[in-house]
Structure formats: structure tokens, C-alpha cells
Design an enzyme around this catalytic site. Structure first.
Site, PDB file in Angstrom:
ATOM      1  N   GLU A 260       0.845  -1.212   0.000  1.00  0.00           N
ATOM      2  CA  GLU A 260       0.000   0.000   0.000  1.00  0.00           C
ATOM      3  C   GLU A 260       0.870   1.247   0.000  1.00  0.00           C
ATOM      4  O   GLU A 260       1.881   1.264   0.702  1.00  0.00           O
ATOM      5  CB  GLU A 260      -0.886   0.015   1.268  1.00  0.00           C
ATOM      6  CG  GLU A 260      -2.038  -0.939   1.174  1.00  0.00           C
ATOM      7  CD  GLU A 260      -2.857  -1.008   2.459  1.00  0.00           C
ATOM      8  OE1 GLU A 260      -2.966   0.014   3.163  1.00  0.00           O
ATOM      9  OE2 GLU A 260      -3.378  -2.093   2.741  1.00  0.00           O
ATOM     10  N   HIS A 278      -8.979  -0.152   1.789  1.00  0.00           N
ATOM     11  CA  HIS A 278      -8.649  -0.153   3.229  1.00  0.00           C
ATOM     12  C   HIS A 278      -9.683   0.650   4.020  1.00  0.00           C
ATOM     13  O   HIS A 278      -9.356   1.653   4.668  1.00  0.00           O
ATOM     14  CB  HIS A 278      -7.226   0.360   3.474  1.00  0.00           C
ATOM     15  CG  HIS A 278      -6.646  -0.144   4.764  1.00  0.00           C
ATOM     16  ND1 HIS A 278      -5.299  -0.362   4.961  1.00  0.00           N
ATOM     17  CD2 HIS A 278      -7.246  -0.485   5.958  1.00  0.00           C
ATOM     18  CE1 HIS A 278      -5.095  -0.806   6.198  1.00  0.00           C
ATOM     19  NE2 HIS A 278      -6.258  -0.888   6.821  1.00  0.00           N
TER      20      HIS A 278
END
Ligand code: GLV
Length: 312
Positions: A260, A278
Site C-alpha cells: 500500500e 482499506h
């Protein structure tokens, strides 16, 4: 703090725009510096913005490495606005006497709800269906169209039976699923071999990094669905893509990614994959409760009280 009228005001740095309650709790008594949210700060950027701080509220993507902590000896407490704290070098924090706090408990239900949302979206092909309706502008009922998989009577394997894993188990049982779980550190082999859906709920630690690798994926039943709302690096993302491409996996639903904010490009074109940004804890209520906990612990600490959610 120095005695008397000239007492200095502590400075609290917010590394992002958190829910307003954080500022409300802190602003009356401390100087609060709020920085705009960045998807991923570098160590050097973080060192710069923490240079003015006595305390900080930080993002789970802020790399609080030994170098960052050592570069800012002024910072005495870091309240991570997350339940996970794998972004922080805890050994370094302990050695430097920096208090670290997190926000456990308040995001359990939201994250468990979201796990069920991913399970249902994946097995019932909701995202594919949404895309089809938007692209075609039509809705056609056909007996064999877009058939998914029922979850009733299926076995859900939960890796990590902590707060969130237990809350997912309760929901899955209400949907008529059979639930099996393993605690961190115990053998997963039986769970992997027998589960129709595998959902991950462990923290990211050196032990759980790539816990779901090519060999763990190979032990899973053909057609299994894999769900990850925990931390991306627990799964070897390339091995996951291989297993999806080979057809060994039936699908995957991911809220977290190995690198990420980057997402493995191989995932982007796969139809049997649901990709969320997320947002497991992203409800107004939950994110506000997280901000309240983080700010309250900073407030307590700077007032000489014990924070309620210290992890060091
Ligand atoms: C979110 O991922 C958290 O750790 O709170």
C-alpha cells in the site's frame, strides 16, 4: 512542564486530517498542528513534521522507524490512529522511552461487518453485477445468469481468533456457516484443507509476514475464497495472483495490500476479485471513536496521567 504563568504549551502534531473530535479534545490546552493527509509519507517527511511535536497522532501508513524516532527525541507519546501498529518500531520506542498507544475495541464491529460485506460481495458477485448493470444499462433475469455461491452450510476458516475474528465468527454463524478458527502460532493445515472461505484477522508481525504464501495457498481446497481485512503483507500477493490465475482459488476479496498504497496490477483485471480501499473501520462512528481514543490518550499523557491504551 515548567512551573508558573510562563508554563510552556505542549505541541501535538496531527500527521493527517483526523475526525474533528481529535482537535476538539486537544486544542483547548495544547498547540495543535494539523497536516494534510498524505497517502504515504517518507521517513524524511515525517522527521520534518514531527520536529515541532511533543506528542503526535499518526496514521497506520506513517513509517515510525528507529531513524524517525531517534531523530525526534522531543516526541514523548505517539498515538497511532489504528488498532494495528506494525508501522512503528516498538523496540526502538521502548528503548527511547516513547509511549505508543493504539485504538483497540472500537473498530471491532465495523471491521467484522465489513468482512461479511466482502464475503457476500465476493460469493454473490455483487461488484461484477454492479459493473454489468452500469455498462449495459439493463437488468435481465436469467436462470443461469451470474450464479454465485451460497454461504449457508459452508465452512469459514478464521485465521486469528482475537477480537475481530471472534466478531466475524458470530456474524458468520448467524448466516448459517460452520466456523473454524486458529489462534496465531497454531497449525493452520486442517483449517486450510477444509475451509470454503478463509478470512485473515491476525496482526502483521515478523511471524505473520507472508504467512499465506504459495505453500499455504496450495494446501487450500480448490475453489476457496480468500478474504483479507487485516494487513496486506500477511499474504504473498504474487503467490495469491498465481493461485487466482491458475484457478486454484475461486476468488479473493481484499481490503489491504502488500505494498500500500500500490495495488498489484495483476489483480486489477480479475473478475473474481473484490478490491476495497482499506475501509474496514471506515464508518463515521468508528473513525470518530478512534480519534477520540487517540486524542484522549495524548491528553492524559501530557497531563501526567497514564494513557488507557498503551502498547509500550
Ligand atoms: C486499520 O487497519 C487499523 O489497524 O486500525
Amino acid at each position: 512542564m515548567a512551573d508558573g504563568a510562563e508554563a510552556m504549551k505542549y505541541t501535538v502534531v496531527l500527521t493527517a486530517a483526523y475526525p474533528p473530535v481529535a482537535r476538539e479534545i486537544l486544542a483547548g490546552e495544547f498547540d495543535v498542528i494539523e497536516h494534510p493527509t498524505e497517502p504515504q509519507r517518507t521517513e524524511d517527511e515525517l522527521i520534518t513534521i514531527l520536529s515541532e511535536a511533543d506528542a503526535a497522532i499518526t496514521l497506520l501508513s506513517d513509517p515510525l522507524t528507529r531513524r524517525v524516532l531517534e531523530s525526534n527525541p522531543n516526541v514523548r507519546i505517539i498515538a497511532n490512529h489504528a488498532v494495528g501498529y506494525n508501522n512503528i518500531d516498538l523496540d526502538a520506542a521502548r528503548e527511547l522511552g516513547i509511549t505508543i498507544t493504539n485504538t483497540p475495541g472500537v473498530l471491532t464491529e465495523a471491521t467484522a461487518d465489513f468482512t461479511m460485506a466482502l464475503i457476500l460481495a465476493l460469493t454473490r458477485r455483487l461488484v461484477e453485477g454492479d459493473r454489468e448493470v452500469r455498462e449495459s444499462g439493463r437488468c435481465i433475469w436469467e436462470p443461469l445468469h451470474m450464479l454465485g455461491t451460497s454461504i449457508q452450510g459452508k465452512r469459514l476458516g478464521i485465521i486469528g481468533i482475537g477480537r475481530i475474528g471472534t466478531a466475524v465468527a458470530a456474524r458468520a454463524k448467524a448466516f448459517g456457516m460452520e466456523v473454524v478458527g486458529v489462534r496465531r502460532g497454531n497449525s493452520m493445515d486442517a483449517l486450510l484443507a477444509t475451509s470454503d472461505i478463509v478470512s485473515i484477522h491476525t496482526p502483521l508481525t515478523p511471524e505473520t509476514h507472508h504467512m499465506i504464501d504459495a505453500s499455504a495457498l496450495a494446501k487450500m481446497k480448490r475453489g476457496v475464497f480468500v478474504i483479507n481485512t487485516a494487513r496486506g503483507p500477511i499474504i504473498d500477493e504474487n503467490a495469491l495472483c498465481d493461485a487466482l490465475e491458475s484457478g486454484h482459488l475461486g476468488g479473493a476479496a481484499l481490503d489491504v495490500y502488500e505494498f500500500e498504497p500500490a495495488v498489484n496490477r495483476r489483480l486489477l483485471s480479475m473478475k473474481n476479485v473484490v478490491l476495497a480501499p482499506h475501509i474496514g473501520s471506515a464508518t463515521l462512528e468508528t473513525r470518530s471513536a478512534m480519534a477520540r481514543i487517540a486524542a484522549t490518550d495524548v491528553h492524559r499523557f501530557l497531563k501526567g496521567q497514564k494513557p488507557l491504551h498503551a502498547v509500550t
